[in-house]
Structure formats: structure tokens, C-alpha cells
Design an enzyme around this catalytic site. Sequence first.
Site, PDB file in Angstrom:
ATOM      1  N   GLY A  11       0.803  -1.228   0.000  1.00 56.72           N
ATOM      2  CA  GLY A  11       0.000   0.000   0.000  1.00 56.72           C
ATOM      3  C   GLY A  11       0.833   1.272   0.000  1.00 56.72           C
ATOM      4  O   GLY A  11       2.061   1.238  -0.145  1.00 56.72           O
ATOM      5  N   ASP A  34       2.051  -8.954   1.486  1.00 59.91           N
ATOM      6  CA  ASP A  34       0.863  -8.270   0.974  1.00 59.91           C
ATOM      7  C   ASP A  34      -0.092  -9.326   0.433  1.00 59.91           C
ATOM      8  O   ASP A  34       0.329 -10.431   0.093  1.00 59.91           O
ATOM      9  CB  ASP A  34       1.233  -7.273  -0.134  1.00 59.91           C
ATOM     10  CG  ASP A  34       0.108  -6.269  -0.365  1.00 59.91           C
ATOM     11  OD1 ASP A  34       0.001  -5.305   0.416  1.00 59.91           O
ATOM     12  OD2 ASP A  34      -0.675  -6.455  -1.310  1.00 59.91           O
ATOM     13  N   ILE A  35      -1.360  -8.943   0.342  1.00 62.68           N
ATOM     14  CA  ILE A  35      -2.352  -9.902  -0.164  1.00 62.68           C
ATOM     15  C   ILE A  35      -2.151 -10.170  -1.655  1.00 62.68           C
ATOM     16  O   ILE A  35      -2.537 -11.214  -2.156  1.00 62.68           O
ATOM     17  CB  ILE A  35      -3.783  -9.419   0.146  1.00 62.68           C
ATOM     18  CG1 ILE A  35      -4.794 -10.548  -0.073  1.00 62.68           C
ATOM     19  CG2 ILE A  35      -4.142  -8.175  -0.664  1.00 62.68           C
ATOM     20  CD1 ILE A  35      -6.113 -10.313   0.629  1.00 62.68           C
ATOM     21  N   TYR A 140     -14.542   3.433   9.240  1.00 58.75           N
ATOM     22  CA  TYR A 140     -13.076   3.497   9.287  1.00 58.75           C
ATOM     23  C   TYR A 140     -12.639   4.091  10.635  1.00 58.75           C
ATOM     24  O   TYR A 140     -11.751   3.552  11.314  1.00 58.75           O
ATOM     25  CB  TYR A 140     -12.585   4.353   8.122  1.00 58.75           C
ATOM     26  CG  TYR A 140     -11.106   4.589   8.046  1.00 58.75           C
ATOM     27  CD1 TYR A 140     -10.218   3.565   7.752  1.00 58.75           C
ATOM     28  CD2 TYR A 140     -10.580   5.878   8.237  1.00 58.75           C
ATOM     29  CE1 TYR A 140      -8.854   3.802   7.654  1.00 58.75           C
ATOM     30  CE2 TYR A 140      -9.219   6.122   8.130  1.00 58.75           C
ATOM     31  CZ  TYR A 140      -8.369   5.081   7.840  1.00 58.75           C
ATOM     32  OH  TYR A 140      -7.015   5.321   7.745  1.00 58.75           O
ATOM     33  N   LYS A 144     -10.636   2.557  13.835  1.00 58.76           N
ATOM     34  CA  LYS A 144      -9.410   3.164  14.369  1.00 58.76           C
ATOM     35  C   LYS A 144      -9.498   3.351  15.892  1.00 58.76           C
ATOM     36  O   LYS A 144      -8.535   3.080  16.608  1.00 58.76           O
ATOM     37  CB  LYS A 144      -9.120   4.503  13.675  1.00 58.76           C
ATOM     38  CG  LYS A 144      -8.665   4.356  12.226  1.00 58.76           C
ATOM     39  CD  LYS A 144      -7.435   3.462  12.108  1.00 58.76           C
ATOM     40  CE  LYS A 144      -6.866   3.362  10.714  1.00 58.76           C
ATOM     41  NZ  LYS A 144      -5.877   2.256  10.591  1.00 58.76           N
TER      42      LYS A 144
HETATM   43  N1  SER Z   1      -6.092   9.120   4.666  1.00 64.65           N
HETATM   44  C1  SER Z   1      -7.180   8.501   5.359  1.00 64.65           C
HETATM   45  C2  SER Z   1      -8.464   8.659   4.642  1.00 64.65           C
HETATM   46  O1  SER Z   1      -8.645   9.669   4.005  1.00 64.65           O
HETATM   47  C3  SER Z   1      -7.326   9.094   6.727  1.00 64.65           C
HETATM   48  O2  SER Z   1      -6.515   8.427   7.608  1.00 64.65           O
HETATM   49  O3  SER Z   1      -9.290   7.804   4.714  1.00 64.65           O
END
Ligand code: SER
Length: 318
Positions: A11, A34-35, A140, A144
Site C-alpha cells: 500500500g 501483501d495480499i 473506518y 481506528k
Molecule cells: N487518509 C485517510 C483517509 O482519508 C485518513 O486516515 O481515509
Amino acid sequence: MKKIMIVGAGGQIGSELTVKLRSIYGGANVVATDIKPNDTLGGDGPFAVLDALDARAYAELVARYDVDTIFNLVALLSATGERDPQLAWRVNIGALMNSLEIARENGCAVFTPSSIAAFGPDTPKDNTPQDTVMHPTTIYGVCKVTGELMSDYYYHRFGIDARSVRFPGIVSNLTLPGGGTTDYAVEIYYEAVKHKRFVCPLPEDMYMDMLYMPDALDACIGLMEADPARLVHRNSFNVTAMSFSPEVIAAEIRKHIPDFVMDYDIDPLKERIAASWPNNIDDTCARREWDWNPKWDLASMTEDMLRVVGKKIGAGKY
Ligand code: SER
């Protein structure tokens, strides 16, 4: 750190962190996984295809290479996550839990990036403190916050040396980010060099924190090498180098490409996500506890991005 494994090395962060770690710790001591198969990551050190959700394969690799430090970089980003929240939870938390468990079984340290996405609409927007309200409204961000709590839990409960930083948007020129809300700050440079024009998905006055990749890599390594006795916090440290909005970065680009044009075609999903995040965060604790000290600002980053991207796509002008 002596034997390092990077999970999700293909990534945006992993592709550059692998190179940097190998230059410091030796190619043979940094295992990239990596996958997807990867043509470049195997060049100067070990590479293995690994689905981080496959706990058995993951554990076997850690044991085989006698790994002492794991960089868990597997994640679906914010905008992609909103399109399939169940998948985002499965991947982001699945990889995290496997990393923590395998670290517990093998006595490894673990780095898992957190994000400004861990904050939410009721977090103070300016100078966002290290310790504050965290009610994210994206899956997301929920992942986190969970990651921060679980990493601290594994530290307190099992003594696992888990550490992390809350990354803002990361600007880089090797591997493109994908599916993030901050991606525009990378894409704008490519479009500026290629077409002198960018169609921006976010409003002109939407401020967010950003880092240039060399500083992001220094954050990963600096924190993992920090003296644990100095760490009051662990999961996770605010880090930033600059905060700008689309109109501010466009103005900076115009200093180099005077006829650069910016149009707006607002993406409502990205707008909603960005509006729920801070304008600028306070990284005093990182500076105090492990000497975080970013070197790049918007002006120097813009100059470097235009030069490198220009070379890369053959314009050769910047
Ligand atoms: N760069 C990420 C995003 O925009 C934020 O951690 O999802």
C-alpha cells in the site's frame, strides 16, 4: 527492532516503509507481505503473499522469520469503508486482532496506524487535543478507535509493546493512496503536472491535517525506537506537519504552474467525512514524549512533489 514484518506492504505507506526500513535494518531483516503478489517488494529482501485474515499463515511467517516487530498496515480507507462497512470492519479489525494475538504469542512489538478519522463531529475542531472526545461517524474511524483501545488493552493486559500514531492525510509519490478522503491532496499534483487542471471533490475551505511521506516514515520508526520509559501515551499519538484546504494547496501549486485551474465537483460522501474530522490537531505530546519533529511544510512538499511527479510522468519540467 531487529526482525521486522510489514503486513499490507503493497500500500501507500508500506511500499515506502519497506524500502526505508531495509536501508536501516538490512534487507534480509525486513519481511514484506501483501495480499497481492508484488514485483518490487521482493527485490532487496524477503517478500511473501499473505492474507492477514489467515491467522495460521500469518503466524507461520512470523515464526519462520523469527519476527520481533510487526507493522500492521492493512486497512480499507474511509470512503471505501462507507461503501461496504461490514467488509471494512472484517478487514481492518480482522488484521488488527490477528496482529495483536500473533504478537502476544511470539512476544512481538506492534505498530498499527490510527488516523484523524478516529475523531468525530463533536471533537474540538481546532488544535484538537491528544486526549479528547472521540465519537467517529465513519466505520473506518470506528475501526481506528477500536484499534487504539485494543492496542492499549494488549499493552496493559499482556505487556505487548503496542504503539501507534494518528496519521493525517499522507502525501506521497510512489504508490497512490486508494479510497481515502484525503487522497485529493495527492491526486492534485498528478493532475497539475499532466493537465494543469484538477476537479476537486471537497469544498475549497475544507481544512485537514497532512504529512509528507518522509515525515510519516520518520514517525513510524521514531515512535517504535522511542524509549518506552518516556511514553505517557501509546495508542495513539496525534502527529501532523501542516493543515491546508483545497484553495490553499491550489494557490501553492500556482506559484509553480501559474495557469493551474481548479474546478469543484463535490463528492457528498467525502464532504460529509471530511467535515466530521478536525481542521488541525495538536501534536505536542508526540513532540514531548518521543521527539516528533516533522521537516516538510506545504511549500517544500509542493516543490518536491511537482519535481518528482513531473519526472515520473515524463514532463520533466518540475
Ligand atoms: N487518509 C485517510 C483517509 O482519508 C485518513 O486516515 O481515509
